[in-house]
Design an enzyme around this catalytic site. Structure first.
Site, PDB file in Angstrom:
ATOM      1  N   GLY A   1       3.565   6.391   3.001  1.00 57.60           N
ATOM      2  CA  GLY A   1       2.741   6.483   1.806  1.00 57.60           C
ATOM      3  C   GLY A   1       2.576   7.897   1.290  1.00 57.60           C
TER       4      GLY A   1
ATOM      5  CG  ASP B   1      -0.177  -8.498  -1.534  1.00 56.69           C
ATOM      6  OD1 ASP B   1       0.039  -7.301  -1.288  1.00 56.69           O
ATOM      7  OD2 ASP B   1      -0.384  -9.353  -0.647  1.00 56.69           O
TER       8      ASP B   1
ATOM      9  CG  ASP C   1       1.430  -7.856   2.046  1.00 53.85           C
ATOM     10  OD1 ASP C   1       1.474  -6.688   2.467  1.00 53.85           O
ATOM     11  OD2 ASP C   1       0.505  -8.642   2.316  1.00 53.85           O
ATOM     12  CE  LYS C   2       2.957  -5.424   9.002  1.00 47.29           C
ATOM     13  NZ  LYS C   2       2.265  -6.385   9.894  1.00 47.29           N
TER      14      LYS C   2
ATOM     15  CG  PHE D   1     -10.955  -0.459   4.205  1.00 51.41           C
ATOM     16  CD1 PHE D   1     -10.455   0.352   5.199  1.00 51.41           C
ATOM     17  CD2 PHE D   1     -10.083  -1.011   3.290  1.00 51.41           C
ATOM     18  CE1 PHE D   1      -9.092   0.604   5.284  1.00 51.41           C
ATOM     19  CE2 PHE D   1      -8.726  -0.771   3.354  1.00 51.41           C
ATOM     20  CZ  PHE D   1      -8.233   0.044   4.357  1.00 51.41           C
TER      21      PHE D   1
END
Length: 817
Positions: free
Chosen positions: A620, A681, A134-135, A398
């Protein structure tokens, strides 16, 4: 919890191979015993006149052969390494001991060390071929800094932090210095000949509305003391009080425990640390304080008790405890920090994401202050000491598909119902209300789009702010349909998402924000070492492609001499054409290179250089087409990725991350490692062969679902290239040693079966115990983790393995061994 795929037992490839070898040993033993039993019967049939002691009285040759079979099983059972499993577990425990006690894997700033949560896959660390990372929070610090904002087409930058402006070397706050131009436009101070007074008043109103959106369009909670999660890394709840820390009455203790039980149940999300707290906190044992409850009579009674004695309190500010704070043994510097300002002290903001903290803090710096928030109201102090209480009608949370969140509020003065929305530009800009090409609103949208592209090229995280004014009839109709969707029996999530999307349309742009998320220390060097070791790096992020590419260059995932392959299609046909076009070009270049040089070694060397000189970027939307089984694009895409040393996936959802890891692991037959720090994640970490959780700012969900926990990403270099290599090296040699040892003992016993069998059996048992004890003791003392130069060691191991592959003329895939 939605991203949690449930527990899954993971086994290393070494353990799987060892089990297969043990099964073959058992089959070999059975076959040899059968051969011995058949030979025994044939021998007895040949010499039928034999008597005692060769043949017992009254027993047939078949019974003698049957007994001979079990005799051979007892004599030749040394072929099966029964003690291997016990010794293997002992060596794994010793390896975990070396990892836990390595000071190079300890972070003094966070006071955390590397943890091995799975003891059965330590040797798998030395065989990793693909890393999925992941970033945000993993490669970056996840401490957001408000850098730029675009309001009505005007750009305002914030290049300095408050501590940097004061000349402090140590950053204790992430608050930025206010932009003077924005302050002038907000307060109508200064002279600007290009704008009329009406235009300036209009810009000031737009700035106020932008700041109001930053303050209320979130899930931030205001409090006067920081919340500390009582759950540790092991998933257990720490006891809030010691038996020795309080000598108060049992009634007061019962009251405190009840209040803490309610507080623990009400807080299900671990918030990020407050922006105005110290960046580096000394490790202290936490003794929780009292929650801020309106009725403070029991608290006062508790503090006035003469028998009450607080042992230690780690909360920096307790204004409601009365005059007993003198017993806290605070230093003069701490007392100075605890002194409130003439105005109300700044509240502590707690949120689910650091982005919301940065936005709320930026609005607070411009005197648009969120001072109180309840589930139904939000109290905001506007510039000019105007405190307004907005009624929160609805919060649209969200999700990774809509890529935005919204809040519906009712203005206390105008009584207007307003929808404020913030989210990705790819979602909101396409849902704007139609405007004429020459209108002012169209010019604002174009300028905002230009600023967004500029922010993304700088590597900043971009959010677009928009609004929509709803009539009472529109809101009532939407609310009725929304309640029907909530009560539906099937496809509830899809119905709710469609309900949100229907309302988040015909928007009016307000502005955009740009937030900086700095890279962690040592990330570029770590990625460079891992790529040099032959490991393929995949970075999966939800950011814009421009932002992600800029971060990839900063992290040395991409280098300037690399060829960047971009696949950003909006249709299946476009994605298919792009993949096959890149594949044909690469294979054509490879064929021409093979014709020019025919020797084996240059081909492998050139293949390695070509892989390191190429990187792949995919978004994506394209992943949606690629991962669809009906498109038949998965295998061509994976084949294209094998020609690249690093892959960057942008705008990826949590489920796409997990599915990518699963597809790569199953189709390419490689060993994968996934590393992340947040709840999004978890599914990716559980899907990979090895899952690593980073103890970051987004709670402990990733750590609790992982196999190993690291405090920083930079520790992954030593963790894999040193400890992973030696773990595999030790266990592989030990397994081979046991099989060879048992084979030698088996041959000796079989050869000398007919003489001194009792002595040999006792001697073999003693020898087995002795060599097993010496073996694991040797591995306990063999700590080779102190490699002086990890990068040099990495190149040495990779080069040695490549030479071995060339000598054996085997696979052309270079695997870190």
């Amino acid at each position: 919890m939605l991203n949690n795929g449930g527990p899954r037992y993971k086994r290393s490839s070494l353990e799987k191979q060892m089990n297969q070898d043990v099964i073959w040993c058992v089959l070999t033993l059975v076959i040899l015993c059968i051969i011995g039993a058949v030979g025994c019967k044939l021998w007895l049939n040949t010499y039928y006149h034999l008597g005692e002691p060769f043949v017992s009285d009254g027993m047939s040759n078949s019974i003698e052969a049957f007994l001979a079979f079990w005799t051979y099983v007892i004599i030749l059972q040394i072929l099966i390494p029964l003690s291997l499993y016990v010794t293997l577990e002992m060596c794994k425990i010793i390896q975990v001991y070396h990892i836990h006690n390595n000071v190079n894997l300890y972070d003094p700033l966070m006071n955390k060390r590397t943890q091995c949560r799975a003891l059965n896959i330590t040797e798998e660390l030395g065989q990793i071929q693909y890393i999925f990372s992941d970033k945000t929070g993993t490669l970056t610090e996840n401490r957001m800094i408000f850098r730029n904002c675009s309001i009505a087409g005007v750009d305002y930058d914030h290049p300095q932090l408050v501590d940097e402006a004061k000349g402090l070397n140590k950053l204790t706050s992430l608050s930025v210095v206010c932009n003077q131009k924005l302050l002038d436009d907000l307060t109508l101070i200064g002279i600007n000949g290009d704008e009329t007074p009406v235009q300036r008043q209009l810009q000031s109103a737009r700035i106020q509305e932008f700041l109001l959106l930053l303050a209320v369009c979130n899930t931030v909670v205001c409090s006067h003391h920081p919340h500390v999660d009582l759950m540790n890394e092991s998933g257990t709840i720490d006891q809030p009080f010691d038996g020795d820390s309080l000598d108060a009455s049992s009634s007061n203790t019962q009251i405190l425990n009840d209040r803490y039980a309610r507080l623990t149940e009400s807080r299900s999300v671990t918030p990020s640390p407050p922006l105005n707290s110290n960046l580096y906190i000394e490790p202290r044992r936490h003794v929780p304080c009292l929650p801020p409850i309106a009725d403070t009579s029991p608290i006062t009674e508790f503090n006035d008790s003469k028998n009450t004695k607080l042992k230690k309190i780690s909360i920096p500010a307790l204004p409601f405890l009365g005059k007993k704070n003198g017993a806290l043994n605070l230093t003069d510097e701490q007392k100075l920090k605890l002194t409130p300002s003439p105005k109300d002290s700044k509240p502590i903001f707690e949120a689910e994401s650091p982005d919301e903290l940065a936005l709320v803090d930026a609005a607070y710096n411009y005197d648009c202050r969120l001072v109180k928030r309840t589930p139904s109201t939000a109290t905001v102090e506007m510039p000019g000491d105007n405190r307004l209480e907005y009624e929160i009608l609805q919060i649209l949370p969200f999700d990774s598909i809509r890529k935005c969140m919204s809040v519906i509020i009712k203005h206390p003065v105008t009584k207007k119902i307003i929808l404020y929305c913030k989210g990705a530009d790819s979602t909101l800009l396409v849902n704007m209300a139609p405007v004429e090409d020459d209108s002012e609103q169209k010019q604002i949208i174009n300028k905002t789009q230009q600023h967004i592209n500029y922010y993304a090229k700088k590597g900043l995280r971009v959010l677009v702010m928009a609004k929509r004014i709803l009539s009472v009839q529109e809101y009532s109709d939407w609310l009725r349909k929304h309640e029907e969707a909530e009560l539906a029996h099937d496809n509830v999530e899809r119905r709710l998402r469609d309900s949100y999307c229907n309302l988040e349309s015909n928007l009016t742009v307000i502005g955009a924000s740009a937030i900086e998320d700095r890279l962690q220390e040592g990330v570029p060097e770590t990625l460079n070492s891992l790529i040099s070791a032959g490991i393929v790096i995949w970075v999966l992020t939800g950011d814009k492609p421009e932002t992600a590419i800029n971060i990839a260059y900063s992290a040395k995932l991409f280098s300037p001499h690399m060829e960047i392959l971009k696949i950003m299609a909006r249709t299946k046909e476009a994605a298919e054409n792009s993949i096959y076009c890149y594949l044909s070009d690469i294979e054509r270049d490879q064929d021409s290179s093979d014709e020019s040089t025919f020797s084996v070694a240059p081909i492998n060397t050139q293949r390695r250089s070509r892989c390191q000189g190429r990187a792949l970027v995919v978004d994506g939307k394209t992943l949606t087409f690629i991962l669809d089984k009906r498109s038949n694009l998965t295998k061509p895409f994976l084949k294209l990725s094998t020609y690249c040393s690093s892959v960057l996936c942008c705008r990826a959802t949590p489920l796409q991350k997990a599915y990518i890891v699963k597809v790569v692991k199953e189709e390419l037959k490689v060993r994968t490692l996934a590393v992340g720090d947040g709840a999004n994640d978890v599914s990716m970490i559980q899907t990979a062969d090895v899952g690593i959780g980073i103890s970051g700012q987004e709670g402990m969900q990733a750590v609790m679902a992982s196999d190993f926990a690291l405090p920083r990403f930079k520790f992954l270099e030593r963790f894999l290239l040193v400890h992973g290599h030696w773990s595999y090296h030790r266990l592989a040699n030990m397994v081979l040693y046991f099989f060879y040892k048992n084979a030698v003992s088996f041959i000796r016993i079989a050869y000398f079966k007919w003489s001194k069998s009792c002595f040999l059996s006792i001697g073999v048992c003693f020898l087995t115990v002795l060599v097993s004890a010496i073996l694991w003791f040797f591995w306990f003392c063999d700590d080779r983790s102190d490699v002086p130069n990890v990068v040099q060691f990495t190149f040495y191991v990779f080069t040695s393995y490549c030479n071995w592959c060339l000598r054996q003329k085997c696979s052309r895939r270079f695997t870190y061994k």
